[in-house]
Design an enzyme around this catalytic site. Structure first.
Site, short mmCIF file in Angstrom:
data_model
loop_
_atom_site.label_atom_id
_atom_site.label_comp_id
_atom_site.label_asym_id
_atom_site.label_seq_id
_atom_site.Cartn_x
_atom_site.Cartn_y
_atom_site.Cartn_z
N HIS A 63 0.85 -1.19 0.00
CA HIS A 63 0.00 0.00 0.00
C HIS A 63 0.89 1.24 0.00
O HIS A 63 2.12 1.12 0.02
CB HIS A 63 -0.94 0.01 1.22
P1 TYD Z 1 -1.07 -3.16 7.89
O1 TYD Z 1 -0.31 -1.89 7.91
O2 TYD Z 1 -2.31 -3.23 7.03
O3 TYD Z 1 -0.09 -4.36 7.52
P2 TYD Z 1 0.36 -4.84 6.08
O4 TYD Z 1 0.33 -3.64 5.23
O5 TYD Z 1 1.71 -5.41 6.21
O6 TYD Z 1 -0.64 -5.86 5.67
O7 TYD Z 1 -1.43 -3.54 9.38
C1 TYD Z 1 -2.07 -4.76 9.73
C2 TYD Z 1 -3.01 -4.50 10.89
O8 TYD Z 1 -2.31 -3.99 12.01
C3 TYD Z 1 -4.10 -3.52 10.54
O9 TYD Z 1 -5.32 -4.03 11.07
C4 TYD Z 1 -3.74 -2.26 11.30
C5 TYD Z 1 -2.90 -2.76 12.44
N1 TYD Z 1 -1.83 -1.81 12.80
C6 TYD Z 1 -1.93 -1.04 13.94
O10 TYD Z 1 -2.93 -1.10 14.66
N2 TYD Z 1 -0.91 -0.19 14.26
C7 TYD Z 1 0.21 -0.09 13.48
O11 TYD Z 1 1.11 0.70 13.79
C8 TYD Z 1 0.29 -0.88 12.28
C9 TYD Z 1 1.47 -0.77 11.37
C10 TYD Z 1 -0.73 -1.72 11.98
#
Ligand code: TYD
Length: 134
Positions: free
Chosen positions: A49
């Protein structure tokens, strides 16, 4: 600033090496959040993303992985495998992490608190965003 590898201090020592990062010195932003990605099963991709505001530094604390950074026109691949290098990624770029080795740990230093509204999850939305803001 373009996405780029930043060399971090490294104190080599027979007892084991030590590296560190200081905000506004090795990185040009204030760290508002730190998170890490670990226990990634083979073949999985994380972080596909873009962020509107967040810029970040990614460090392979352990093991290795690749970070693909895409500005909507061209993709750059950065392979991280040493904990004394960080990859700086400015805001507004699509980035994904892949090819994680066993037991790898990706440390992410972020310039923002977590904010779901800062994410662009859809690649076609990202291209539109780049056309407007790029
Ligand atoms: P996400 O950034 O979507 O991970 P990836 O892009 O690697 O798939 O994050 C996954 C989940 O974790 C999403 O539900 C949001 C949560 N999250 C937090 O609550 N705090 C954070 O700092 C991060 C990075 C993610």
């Amino acid at each position: 600033m373009q996405p780029q590898i930043i060399g971090l201090p490294k104190f080599e020592d027979p007892r084991g090496n030590l590296s560190f990062i200081e905000e506004d010195k090795h990185i040009e932003f204030t760290i508002q959040r730190t998170y890490w990605i670990y226990d990634v099963p083979s073949g999985q991709v994380r972080g596909g993303h873009a962020f509107k505001k967040q810029h970040e530094l990614i460090v392979a604390l352990s093991g290795s992985f690749d970070v693909e950074v895409d500005n909507g026109e061209k993709k750059q691949n950065f392979s991280l495998s040493r904990s004394y290098y960080g990859l700086y990624i400015p805001a507004g770029l699509w980035r994904q992490m892949q090819n994680f080795s066993t037991n790898s740990v990706a440390l992410v230093l972020s310039s923002t608190h977590f904010d779901e509204n800062d994410y662009i999850y859809d690649y076609s939305d990202f291209l539109k965003y780049r056309n407007i803001h790029g």
